[in-house]
Every structure is written in structure tokens, then in C-alpha cells.
Design an enzyme around this catalytic site. Structure first.
Site, PDB file in Angstrom:
ATOM      1  N   ILE A   7       1.241  28.723  40.107  1.00  0.00           N
ATOM      2  CA  ILE A   7       0.442  28.585  39.348  1.00  0.00           C
ATOM      3  C   ILE A   7       0.365  29.751  38.386  1.00  0.00           C
ATOM      4  O   ILE A   7       1.015  31.318  38.538  1.00  0.00           O
ATOM      5  CB  ILE A   7      -0.552  29.452  40.480  1.00  0.00           C
ATOM      6  CG1 ILE A   7      -0.930  27.471  41.038  1.00  0.00           C
ATOM      7  CG2 ILE A   7      -2.208  29.599  39.724  1.00  0.00           C
ATOM      8  CD1 ILE A   7      -2.092  28.264  42.887  1.00  0.00           C
ATOM      9  N   LYS A   8       0.206  29.608  37.494  1.00  0.00           N
ATOM     10  CA  LYS A   8       0.538  30.908  36.010  1.00  0.00           C
ATOM     11  C   LYS A   8      -1.374  31.758  35.921  1.00  0.00           C
ATOM     12  O   LYS A   8      -1.832  31.163  35.906  1.00  0.00           O
ATOM     13  CB  LYS A   8       0.598  30.155  34.659  1.00  0.00           C
ATOM     14  CG  LYS A   8       1.718  31.058  33.603  1.00  0.00           C
ATOM     15  CD  LYS A   8       1.144  29.939  32.263  1.00  0.00           C
ATOM     16  CE  LYS A   8       1.771  31.048  31.455  1.00  0.00           C
ATOM     17  NZ  LYS A   8       2.016  29.984  30.253  1.00  0.00           N
ATOM     18  N   LEU A   9      -0.344  33.229  36.424  1.00  0.00           N
ATOM     19  CA  LEU A   9      -1.654  33.912  36.494  1.00  0.00           C
ATOM     20  C   LEU A   9      -0.834  35.315  35.834  1.00  0.00           C
ATOM     21  O   LEU A   9       0.314  35.116  35.565  1.00  0.00           O
ATOM     22  CB  LEU A   9      -1.816  34.672  37.490  1.00  0.00           C
ATOM     23  CG  LEU A   9      -2.533  33.663  38.782  1.00  0.00           C
ATOM     24  CD1 LEU A   9      -1.996  33.700  40.145  1.00  0.00           C
ATOM     25  CD2 LEU A   9      -3.723  33.827  38.513  1.00  0.00           C
TER      26      LEU A   9
END
Length: 204
Positions: A7-9
Site C-alpha cells: 500500500i503506497k502512502l
């Protein structure tokens, strides 16, 4: 497979704290838009799976600020940043993967040989493929403790939000690049939402 999904944050305080909640649930996170050492330390302390420091964007800032055409690979500010993060993580036994990203030339990539992961554009991959020279290892985890001692890089205590914000805001480049990156991500999100809406409406 789930283990290949990240998950890209964004590496804001809120993004890092979100990752700290998601990671124990088995949801691996890639903390991106990472420009300051404060961001890197906070990510490691939150035990995130992977960070993506942006080598080329750091270099872009200092090219413009210093009014120069570029830097020798070993003197490249983006390379120096990733080298510091890599050695800090390894010396103090943080498990977070360092994935160098946003490269502008092969010199930056070669100077970071030995980094955990590197993401490379097709054009730079082709240039590396065409190169015949040997590629010496520049980053070596077995030498990280010595590197930190030589460079006076001690382990930081757990950062509070106030400490994180203070340290991050001391870095002019990081503040500018993080803000610009978030605005760009938001614009891309709006474009994607518009496109999806158009496709849904067309299907109906």
C-alpha cells in the site's frame, strides 16, 4: 499474491502512523515521497515494510538551488541521502527495506549498488545493459556500523510528532518536495476519479 502487494502512502506523519496500524494487520506499506532523514527515521520506528527515497527529485532541487548542471555520483545529494538512510537502518537493525527511486542517470544507480531494492526506468535499464564496466558494491550492510561511527550518526530516540515536524521542517528541500508531491498525487487522483466516472457513465 498478497505478499507482493504494498500500500503506497506519503511519508507524512499521518501516513507513517497509518502504516504503523496497517503493518501488524499484514498489510505491507511502501512509504513514498521520502526526502528527509526525519521521515526515514520515523518510518523505521513505525516498522514499515519499505521506503522509497526519491534520489532524482532531491538532486533536482539542489541543481536548481546551486545553479549547476549536475553532480558527480558520489557528491549527488540524492545519493548521499539514500546512503545515510541505508547505513542507519542496517547499523541499528531496522528491517525496513530501502528502495531507491526516481533516478536521473545511471551514475546515481551505480553509486547505490548494494541498496536493498532499486526501481529503474526502462531507458536507464537499457543504458545499464549496454554498459560493459564492472559494478562494484558501494553499499554494504556489514560496514554500516563502522560508517555510522565515522559519520557521527547515533541512533535517535523514538520521535514524537513535534520532534518529527521540527526535524523535517528544518530541511528546506524536503518540505518543498513533499508538498509538491502531495499536490501532484492529489491532482492525479482527481484525474483518475474523473476517468472512472466517465467509464461508468458510458457503460450505463
Amino acid at each position: 499474491p498478497k505478499e507482493k502487494i504494498y500500500i503506497k502512502l506519503a511519508s507524512t506523519w499521518q501516513g507513517i502512523k497509518a502504516a504503523e496500524v496497517l503493518e501488524p494487520e499484514g498489510l505491507k506499506c511502501n512509504l513514498t515521497l521520502l526526502f528527509s532523514f526525519a521521515q526515514a527515521v520515523a518510518c523505521a520506528q513505525a516498522k514499515v515494510a519499505l521506503v522509497s527515497p526519491f534520489v532524482g527529485r532531491i538532486m533536482d532541487f539542489f541543481k536548481a538551488k546551486n545553479k549547476v548542471d549536475g553532480f558527480a555520483p558520489a557528491e549527488d545529494p540524492g545519493v548521499i541521502s539514500v546512503t545515510k538512510i541505508f547505513n542507519y537502518y542496517k547499523a541499528y537493525d531496522y528491517k525496513t527495506i530501502v528502495m531507491g527511486a526516481s533516478f536521473r542517470n545511471t551514475g546515481e544507480i551505480l553509486e547505490l549498488a548494494g541498496c536493498d531494492n532499486i526501481t529503474i526506468s526502462p531507458a536507464l535499464l537499457q543504458k545499464l545493459k549496454d554498459q560493459k564496466d564492472a559494478v562494484p558494491k558501494k553499499l554494504d550492510a556489514s560496514k554500516s556500523v563502522e560508517w555510522c561511527k565515522e559519520n557521527g550518526l547515533a541512533k535517535l530516540d523514538e520521535l514524537t510528532e513535534a520532534q518529527f515536524l521540527f526535524l523535517h521542517n528544518e530541511d528546506e528541500m524536503a518540505v518543498e518536495k513533499l508538498a509538491h508531491g502531495i499536490r501532484a498525487f492529489n491532482a492525479d487522483t482527481r484525474t483518475l476519479e474523473k476517468k472512472i466516472t466517465e467509464l461508468i457513465n458510458a457503460a450505463n
